[in-house]
Design a protein around this motif. Structure first.
Motif, PDB file in Angstrom:
ATOM      1  N   UNK A 178     -52.447 -10.615 -15.437  1.00 26.06           N
ATOM      2  CA  UNK A 178     -50.987 -10.732 -15.427  1.00 26.06           C
ATOM      3  C   UNK A 178     -50.621 -12.077 -16.039  1.00 26.06           C
ATOM      4  N   UNK A 179     -49.347 -12.243 -16.353  1.00 33.74           N
ATOM      5  CA  UNK A 179     -48.871 -13.556 -16.784  1.00 33.74           C
ATOM      6  C   UNK A 179     -47.978 -14.087 -15.680  1.00 33.74           C
ATOM      7  N   UNK A 180     -48.209 -15.333 -15.278  1.00 27.53           N
ATOM      8  CA  UNK A 180     -47.324 -15.941 -14.295  1.00 27.53           C
ATOM      9  C   UNK A 180     -47.606 -17.433 -14.175  1.00 27.53           C
ATOM     10  N   UNK A 181     -46.930 -18.052 -13.215  1.00 24.50           N
ATOM     11  CA  UNK A 181     -47.149 -19.477 -12.959  1.00 24.50           C
ATOM     12  C   UNK A 181     -48.365 -19.625 -12.043  1.00 24.50           C
ATOM     13  N   UNK A 182     -49.004 -20.814 -11.995  1.00 25.19           N
ATOM     14  CA  UNK A 182     -50.134 -21.000 -11.089  1.00 25.19           C
ATOM     15  C   UNK A 182     -49.717 -20.703  -9.643  1.00 25.19           C
ATOM     16  N   UNK A 183     -50.554 -19.989  -8.927  1.00 28.38           N
ATOM     17  CA  UNK A 183     -50.326 -19.601  -7.536  1.00 28.38           C
ATOM     18  C   UNK A 183     -49.065 -18.726  -7.372  1.00 28.38           C
ATOM     19  N   UNK A 184     -48.549 -18.235  -8.476  1.00 26.88           N
ATOM     20  CA  UNK A 184     -47.356 -17.373  -8.472  1.00 26.88           C
ATOM     21  C   UNK A 184     -46.181 -18.068  -7.787  1.00 26.88           C
ATOM     22  N   UNK A 185     -46.129 -19.381  -7.916  1.00 28.92           N
ATOM     23  CA  UNK A 185     -45.064 -20.137  -7.247  1.00 28.92           C
ATOM     24  C   UNK A 185     -44.240 -20.908  -8.273  1.00 28.92           C
ATOM     25  N   UNK A 186     -43.089 -21.374  -7.827  1.00 30.10           N
ATOM     26  CA  UNK A 186     -42.256 -22.221  -8.677  1.00 30.10           C
ATOM     27  C   UNK A 186     -43.052 -23.466  -9.047  1.00 30.10           C
ATOM     28  N   UNK A 187     -42.973 -23.897 -10.302  1.00 31.46           N
ATOM     29  CA  UNK A 187     -43.681 -25.125 -10.655  1.00 31.46           C
ATOM     30  C   UNK A 187     -42.791 -26.095 -11.430  1.00 31.46           C
ATOM     31  N   UNK A 188     -43.254 -27.338 -11.496  1.00 25.44           N
ATOM     32  CA  UNK A 188     -42.417 -28.381 -12.090  1.00 25.44           C
ATOM     33  C   UNK A 188     -42.632 -28.533 -13.590  1.00 25.44           C
ATOM     34  N   UNK A 189     -43.604 -27.792 -14.167  1.00 25.36           N
ATOM     35  CA  UNK A 189     -43.815 -27.876 -15.613  1.00 25.36           C
ATOM     36  C   UNK A 189     -42.725 -27.133 -16.386  1.00 25.36           C
ATOM     37  N   UNK A 190     -42.098 -26.163 -15.727  1.00 23.85           N
ATOM     38  CA  UNK A 190     -41.083 -25.339 -16.395  1.00 23.85           C
ATOM     39  C   UNK A 190     -39.836 -26.166 -16.689  1.00 23.85           C
ATOM     40  N   UNK A 191     -39.340 -26.040 -17.941  1.00 24.11           N
ATOM     41  CA  UNK A 191     -38.132 -26.777 -18.339  1.00 24.11           C
ATOM     42  C   UNK A 191     -36.888 -25.913 -18.153  1.00 24.11           C
ATOM     43  N   UNK A 192     -37.119 -24.634 -17.898  1.00 22.61           N
ATOM     44  CA  UNK A 192     -35.994 -23.715 -17.749  1.00 22.61           C
ATOM     45  C   UNK A 192     -35.373 -23.317 -19.068  1.00 22.61           C
ATOM     46  N   UNK A 193     -36.105 -23.493 -20.179  1.00 17.02           N
ATOM     47  CA  UNK A 193     -35.516 -23.253 -21.503  1.00 17.02           C
ATOM     48  C   UNK A 193     -35.231 -21.776 -21.753  1.00 17.02           C
ATOM     49  N   UNK A 194     -36.005 -20.898 -21.115  1.00 15.99           N
ATOM     50  CA  UNK A 194     -35.775 -19.467 -21.295  1.00 15.99           C
ATOM     51  C   UNK A 194     -36.365 -18.906 -22.577  1.00 15.99           C
TER      52      UNK A 194
END
Lengths: 162, 282
Positions: free
Chosen positions: B173-189
């Motif tokens: 699958x594709x997702x974030x580490x540990x399937x949790x919100x992370x701080x690397x995301x800039x929210x650019x979409x």
């Protein structure tokens, strides 16, 4: 694992490429699994994204994200063992250890008992087909296993009939 | 000069002619054949191609038969580079056979994706003989085809690396580490924008951007200091402003693009009026 130990492991890998797996392997071997805080620390120290490390760790069946039990029981599910009844060995072990085969979301077969004494895993051939079906407990091979013999083997590792 | 450097901007580009389905097409030497075909109006189905990224060849849908110096091979048009005299066929029986199997596999892989259904139907594939045995709980709602575009955009272009492939084989699958919100995301979409099957769910609400598919990451949105509208995620604004050289003028930094343009034009006009003659006001 503390920061000092991690630094010591990292210091032994100076090549910028191909060191990730070496470092992760050492963490797995020394801790029995890859703790989350260590993975996050490693990400900061190596300036590698956590998503990339997590991707690596979940790709290889060698790595585990959950703590494993005191003893690791691995059932060979290779072709030779399979035709000589490995499936029955596995279901008997599940019953004896009180493990329910859950459908894992990651595709890895690794289940640990509630008291953290045993972890049951499967493997694809130990290269010991002549003594099939084979199980491996903490590195020791047991050949010609039968469901009837299993309790006796497990008792050597502290298992008691519930 | 290595293969990858052919046709880069710093190399002199020679105009050449290649044949696509017998049609003569002008191309630059080393140009990606899929890009030439799309420009010339030759439809080649594709899911993982994005011009601004390095060639990847992940989805295999753009398979073509290429003949170069008398040698014919099957290859992906998105990783094939144009050379003088190259001949490409997009609809030989072998290509069609290959493509149909791929469409069937994609129909099984992403049974809920309308995009895949429509795309496959265009090529005459409406049902699949494959069955997905392992059906995992998927944050992308059974629409992801694992083309990897979102991962590549997030890492290669945005430099964020917030998402990646997780697990292996049918469990991938594709997702974030540990399937949790992370701080690397800039929210650019960008991930949602490039996703060919529109599988990634992002929503702007109450002054924040919520990335539902990626562990519900919440990124506060920045308000324009002039018009007061929310216009970009704060993390993205910070990241972009750090890369600008020379930096954005401090009196314009808090403005949305529309207000910034207005303010710039306003300043230009005022400066112009001043040189035309003092005292003239509009």
């Amino acid at each position: 694992m503390d920061e000092k130990t991690l630094d010591e492991i990292i210091s032994r890998y100076d090549s910028p490429s191909g060191r990730l797996l070496g470092i992760l392997e050492e963490i797995q071997t020394s801790e029995g699994y890859i703790p989350r805080d260590v993975l996050e620390m490693l990400s900061v120290k190596l300036d590698v994204r956590l998503s990339q490390l997590y991707s690596l760790v979940t790709f290889y069946s060698f790595f585990s994200l959950k703590p494993i039990g005191e003893h690791v029981v691995t059932v060979c599910m290779g072709t030779a063992c399979h035709v000589r009844g490995a499936a029955e060995i596995l279901t008997t072990l599940e019953k004896l250890l009180g493990i329910e085969r859950g459908t894992t979301q990651d595709g890895k077969y690794s289940v640990t008992t509630k008291d953290n004494k045993f972890t049951l895993e499967i493997a694809r051939c130990f290269g010991a087909c002549s003594i099939a079906p084979v199980i491996d407990i903490d590195g020791d091979l047991y050949g010609y296993t039968t469901p009837e013999r299993l309790p006796e083997i497990l008792e050597d590792y502290g298992w008691r009939e519930p | 000069m290595t293969y990858g450097e052919v046709g880069r901007r710093d190399q002199p580009e020679k105009p050449i002619t290649i044949l696509i389905n017998g049609k003569k097409c002008m191309a630059r030497e080393g140009e990606i054949v899929l890009s030439v075909a799309l420009r010339e109006g030759v439809a080649i189905p594709h899911l993982c191609y994005e011009a601004s990224l390095e060639p990847y060849g992940g989805c295999r849908l753009c398979m073509v038969e290429a003949t170069d110096h008398g040698r014919t091979s099957m290859t992906t048009a998105c990783s094939l580079r144009a050379t003088e005299g190259l001949e490409v066929c997009t609809d030989t029986p072998e290509v069609v056979k290959y493509r149909n199997v791929l469409f069937e596999l994609y129909l099984a892989e992403a049974p809920k994706s309308e995009t895949i259904k429509e795309m496959a139907a265009r090529y005459g594939v409406t049902k699949t003989s494959f069955l997905k045995k392992i059906d995992i709980e998927d944050a992308l709602g059974g629409k992801c085809v694992l083309c990897g575009l979102c991962v590549r955009v997030c890492t290669e272009i945005m430099g964020a690396g917030a998402i990646n492939f997780i697990n292996r084989g049918p469990y991938t699958v594709v997702n974030t580490p540990y399937f949790e919100a992370n701080t690397d995301c800039l929210g650019c979409g960008a991930c949602a924008n490039v996703c060919p099957t529109h599988a990634i769910q992002i929503e702007d609400r109450n002054g924040e951007r919520v990335l539902h598919s990626w562990g519900g990451i919440k990124i506060p949105l920045k308000r324009c200091s002039s018009c007061g509208k929310y216009y970009t995620p704060e993390a993205l604004a910070v990241s972009v402003q750090n890369t600008l050289m020379p930096p954005i003028r401090s009196d314009l930094a808090g403005f949305c693009p529309a207000c910034r343009a207005k303010k710039c034009a306003d300043m230009e006009i005022r400066a112009h009026m001043k040189t035309e003659g003092e005292g003239n006001h509009v």
